[in-house]
Every structure is written in structure tokens, then in C-alpha cells.
Design a protein around this motif. Structure first.
Motif, PDB file in Angstrom:
ATOM      1  N   ALA A 197       7.035  14.386  -7.651  1.00 25.90           N
ATOM      2  CA  ALA A 197       7.911  14.055  -8.775  1.00 25.90           C
ATOM      3  C   ALA A 197       9.175  13.319  -8.335  1.00 25.90           C
ATOM      4  N   ASP A 198       9.347  13.086  -7.045  1.00 27.57           N
ATOM      5  CA  ASP A 198      10.528  12.375  -6.554  1.00 27.57           C
ATOM      6  C   ASP A 198      10.648  11.006  -7.206  1.00 27.57           C
ATOM      7  N   GLN A 199      11.878  10.600  -7.458  1.00 24.97           N
ATOM      8  CA  GLN A 199      12.134   9.284  -8.033  1.00 24.97           C
ATOM      9  C   GLN A 199      12.627   8.285  -6.989  1.00 24.97           C
ATOM     10  N   THR A 200      12.656   8.724  -5.744  1.00 25.06           N
ATOM     11  CA  THR A 200      12.996   7.846  -4.625  1.00 25.06           C
ATOM     12  C   THR A 200      12.049   8.142  -3.467  1.00 25.06           C
ATOM     13  N   ALA A 201      12.019   7.243  -2.500  1.00 25.98           N
ATOM     14  CA  ALA A 201      11.241   7.437  -1.276  1.00 25.98           C
ATOM     15  C   ALA A 201      12.028   6.862  -0.112  1.00 25.98           C
ATOM     16  N   LYS A 202      11.867   7.458   1.060  1.00 24.87           N
ATOM     17  CA  LYS A 202      12.509   6.935   2.256  1.00 24.87           C
ATOM     18  C   LYS A 202      11.561   5.988   2.967  1.00 24.87           C
ATOM     19  N   LEU A 203      11.999   4.765   3.166  1.00 28.17           N
ATOM     20  CA  LEU A 203      11.259   3.828   3.996  1.00 28.17           C
ATOM     21  C   LEU A 203      11.824   3.952   5.399  1.00 28.17           C
ATOM     22  N   GLU A 204      10.975   4.349   6.348  1.00 26.66           N
ATOM     23  CA  GLU A 204      11.445   4.650   7.692  1.00 26.66           C
ATOM     24  C   GLU A 204      10.712   3.823   8.738  1.00 26.66           C
ATOM     25  N   ILE A 205      11.431   3.427   9.761  1.00 25.61           N
ATOM     26  CA  ILE A 205      10.813   2.855  10.956  1.00 25.61           C
ATOM     27  C   ILE A 205      11.220   3.740  12.118  1.00 25.61           C
ATOM     28  N   LYS A 206      10.231   4.233  12.823  1.00 26.76           N
ATOM     29  CA  LYS A 206      10.460   5.126  13.962  1.00 26.76           C
ATOM     30  C   LYS A 206       9.990   4.403  15.209  1.00 26.76           C
ATOM     31  N   LEU A 209       6.500   1.742  -5.023  1.00 28.53           N
ATOM     32  CA  LEU A 209       5.159   1.416  -5.525  1.00 28.53           C
ATOM     33  C   LEU A 209       4.842  -0.067  -5.347  1.00 28.53           C
ATOM     34  N   GLU A 210       5.845  -0.912  -5.533  1.00 30.25           N
ATOM     35  CA  GLU A 210       5.648  -2.348  -5.301  1.00 30.25           C
ATOM     36  C   GLU A 210       5.341  -2.608  -3.828  1.00 30.25           C
ATOM     37  N   LEU A 211       6.038  -1.911  -2.958  1.00 30.18           N
ATOM     38  CA  LEU A 211       5.818  -2.081  -1.522  1.00 30.18           C
ATOM     39  C   LEU A 211       4.391  -1.673  -1.151  1.00 30.18           C
ATOM     40  N   ILE A 212       3.913  -0.587  -1.722  1.00 30.89           N
ATOM     41  CA  ILE A 212       2.547  -0.138  -1.470  1.00 30.89           C
ATOM     42  C   ILE A 212       1.541  -1.193  -1.905  1.00 30.89           C
ATOM     43  N   ASP A 213       1.858  -1.912  -2.979  1.00 29.53           N
ATOM     44  CA  ASP A 213       0.971  -2.965  -3.487  1.00 29.53           C
ATOM     45  C   ASP A 213       1.107  -4.275  -2.714  1.00 29.53           C
ATOM     46  N   GLY A 214       1.977  -4.290  -1.696  1.00 30.93           N
ATOM     47  CA  GLY A 214       2.111  -5.481  -0.873  1.00 30.93           C
ATOM     48  C   GLY A 214       3.208  -6.427  -1.278  1.00 30.93           C
ATOM     49  N   TYR A 270       6.527  -7.120  -0.706  1.00 32.28           N
ATOM     50  CA  TYR A 270       7.634  -6.790   0.171  1.00 32.28           C
ATOM     51  C   TYR A 270       8.945  -7.424  -0.272  1.00 32.28           C
ATOM     52  N   SER A 271       8.885  -8.325  -1.233  1.00 29.27           N
ATOM     53  CA  SER A 271      10.107  -8.981  -1.694  1.00 29.27           C
ATOM     54  C   SER A 271      11.073  -8.011  -2.358  1.00 29.27           C
ATOM     55  N   VAL A 272      10.596  -6.808  -2.755  1.00 33.14           N
ATOM     56  CA  VAL A 272      11.509  -5.831  -3.365  1.00 33.14           C
ATOM     57  C   VAL A 272      12.582  -5.392  -2.373  1.00 33.14           C
ATOM     58  N   LEU A 273      12.343  -5.608  -1.088  1.00 35.77           N
ATOM     59  CA  LEU A 273      13.350  -5.245  -0.086  1.00 35.77           C
ATOM     60  C   LEU A 273      14.594  -6.107  -0.207  1.00 35.77           C
ATOM     61  N   PHE A 274      14.476  -7.254  -0.879  1.00 36.39           N
ATOM     62  CA  PHE A 274      15.651  -8.096  -1.111  1.00 36.39           C
ATOM     63  C   PHE A 274      16.621  -7.436  -2.095  1.00 36.39           C
ATOM     64  N   ASN A 275      16.152  -6.382  -2.793  1.00 33.36           N
ATOM     65  CA  ASN A 275      17.034  -5.663  -3.713  1.00 33.36           C
ATOM     66  C   ASN A 275      18.079  -4.828  -2.972  1.00 33.36           C
ATOM     67  N   TYR A 276      17.921  -4.687  -1.650  1.00 39.50           N
ATOM     68  CA  TYR A 276      18.775  -3.805  -0.866  1.00 39.50           C
ATOM     69  C   TYR A 276      19.581  -4.637   0.126  1.00 39.50           C
ATOM     70  N   LYS A 277      20.881  -4.605  -0.048  1.00 38.51           N
ATOM     71  CA  LYS A 277      21.772  -5.383   0.818  1.00 38.51           C
ATOM     72  C   LYS A 277      22.008  -4.595   2.103  1.00 38.51           C
ATOM     73  N   ASP A 278      21.005  -4.616   2.951  1.00 42.56           N
ATOM     74  CA  ASP A 278      21.038  -3.817   4.167  1.00 42.56           C
ATOM     75  C   ASP A 278      20.264  -4.574   5.241  1.00 42.56           C
TER      76      ASP A 278
END
Length: 231
Positions: free
Chosen positions: A76-85, A105-110, A112-120
Motif C-alpha cells: 500500500a506504500d505510495q512511494t518507493a526507494k530507488l537504490e543503487i548498491k 510504476l513508469e520505471l518498471i515499464d521502462g 526512465y524519463s520519469v527520473l527527470f522529475n527529480y532534481k538530483d
């Protein structure tokens, strides 16, 4: 972006051993906020390149290797952690970025442009890495975790059990996800994670484990259908 750099030691325990050591830590250490009422669920979706480069770098125990995953603690989480280890010799470097459920969910579907939503800078790095490597979802791993911690030296001790997986569905938020066991019901992975040095009173307890540390990887275990000969 959150960055953690630690040393990690990992041991395979039987359930009765895990109970014994957890009882000792109960007397000495704080439980993390999720463990106050017992164990809690961890569910991760692992990505890998089209050639499974990260899988084989782990199998071959390369000094430098990585894992990329999305992690939640409740469907039921409304967020997810994207992690690189990243494994860098004896150290593990973990960096994470919190995504909205929709972007995950967009990232799972391939997409990756949704990462542009994050200024990081991590979002930019992961976009380049996942695009150039043609990263795709490979497996979901779920398990129960009990965790302890200390304020000194950021020590974290975890007991992971009831490990299950699927390679046929990548719906990380599915409340009815069908999973199969990837380890014996009595198998527990104990991990000790710490910065620079281990406190002696914790080390004294861990030293009672009469075996060498192991290199068990939940990701490798979760690829049991795709690569059954590597377990």
C-alpha cells in the motif's frame, strides 16, 4: 539523495540460532522503528542489464559490482526507494532516491524519463546507467526482517527470513503477488553492517557464530528459475 558507506558481514543461520542471537541483542540494542512489534516485510524489484551483467559480476565476485532495485515495505506504500548498491572492495556504498508510486510504476515499464522529475544528481546518473545498460526488471524478492541498531558508529544488524521471489511478475505494489520460496523455512540471513569498526560488545556476540561469513545474495537466489545452476 541518501548515501551510506559501510562494511558488511553476512552469515547463514538456522532459525534456532537466529532466535538465540536476537534474544541477546534484545537486551543490548535498539530495534529500528519498523521492528518494534516484531519483523516487517521488505519487497524489492531488481533490475539488470539485457545481458545480466550485474548477475554475473556477483557470481564471479568482482571487486567492483552493483545492484539496482526498487524497494517498498508495504504494497500500500505510495512511494518507493530507488537504490543503487555498489561493492567497492570491502565496502558497500548504497545511495537511494525516493520516487512516487506513479513514477516507480513508469520505471518498471521502462520509462526512465520519469527520473527527470527529480532534481538530483543520482537521478541523472541512474537515468544514464539504466538507459545505456538497457536495464530491465528481473525478479522481485520479498522477506521478513528484524533489525537492530546502535547510535554509536551507525551499526545495523538484520535478520532476514521467509525469503520468497517471482520472476514472472514485476508488479511491485501487487497485494496478491504470487511468490515461491527460495530458501528453506529454517534459513536466516544475518547481516552486520557498520562504519570503520565494530563495537566490542556487539563483536563479542557475533564472534559466537562458529563459521566464516558467506556471500549469499538474495538477488542471485531470486534468479533460481532463470539460472537454476548457480544456486
Amino acid at each position: 539523495m541518501v548515501t551510506v558507506l559501510r562494511r558488511e558481514e553476512k552469515y547463514a543461520l538456522h532459525q534456532h540460532e537466529a532466535i538465540y542471537f536476537a534474544n541477546q541483542f534484545d537486551q543490548l540494542l535498539m530495534k529500528d522503528s519498523f521492528s518494534e512489534n516484531g519483523s516487517y516485510m521488505v519487497r524489492s524489484l531488481y533490475f539488470d542489464t539485457i545481458t545480466d551483467r550485474d548477475f554475473f559480476e556477483k557470481i564471479n565476485e568482482q571487486n567492483f559490482r552493483r545492484k539496482i532495485r526498487l524497494r517498498i515495505y508495504d504494497p500500500a506504500d505510495q512511494t518507493a526507494k530507488l537504490e543503487i548498491k555498489q561493492k567497492e572492495n570491502v565496502f558497500q556504498k548504497k545511495r537511494s532516491l525516493t520516487l512516487s508510486k506513479e513514477d516507480a510504476l513508469e520505471l518498471i515499464d521502462g520509462n526512465y524519463s520519469v527520473l527527470f522529475n527529480y532534481k538530483d544528481e543520482l537521478a541523472d546518473e541512474l537515468y544514464s546507467l539504466m538507459t545505456m545498460g538497457i536495464y530491465r526488471p528481473k525478479t522481485i524478492i520479498e522477506y521478513q526482517r528484524k533489525a537492530y541498531m546502535t547510535k554509536e558508529n551507525d551499526i545495523r544488524l538484520t535478520f532476514d527470513s521467509e525469503m520468497r521471489a517471482t520472476e514472472s511478475s514485476y508488479d511491485l505494489f501487487d497485494e496478491n503477488l504470487l511468490l515461491y520460496p527460495i530458501a528453506d523455512a529454517n534459513y536466516v540471513i544475518f547481516e552486520a553492517k557498520y562504519n570503520r569498526f565494530m563495537l566490542s560488545y556487539v563483536s563479542d556476540i557475533i564472534s559466537e557464530i562458529d563459521r566464516r561469513s558467506v556471500t549469499s545474495s538474495k538477488y542471485i537466489m531470486g534468479r533460481s528459475i532463470g539460472y537454476p545452476g548457480y544456486l
